[in-house]
Design a protein around this motif. Structure first.
Motif: not given
Length: 55
Positions: A29-33, A37-38
């Motif tokens: 799963d993608r980490n929205e955090d 940060k990017l």
């Protein structure tokens, strides 16, 4: 009216589609955090570069 949904149990027939389905299912799963940060890192780097070009 019937709505056709993609069945997760159905196996795609073409070998290329089978490899894509396995790779997609194995993706975590993608980490929205990490996306935030990017974005902040990229925005900060752009601001620093733009600031050094002006002064």
């Amino acid at each position: 009216m019937q709505i056709r949904h993609r069945n997760a149990a159905a196996v795609p027939r073409h070998p290329f589609r089978q490899s894509i389905a396995r790779a997609h299912a194995a993706r975590p799963d993608r980490n929205e955090d990490a996306d935030i940060k990017l974005f902040v890192l990229s925005f900060t780097a752009f601001f620093i570069c733009f600031y050094t070009f002006i002064f």
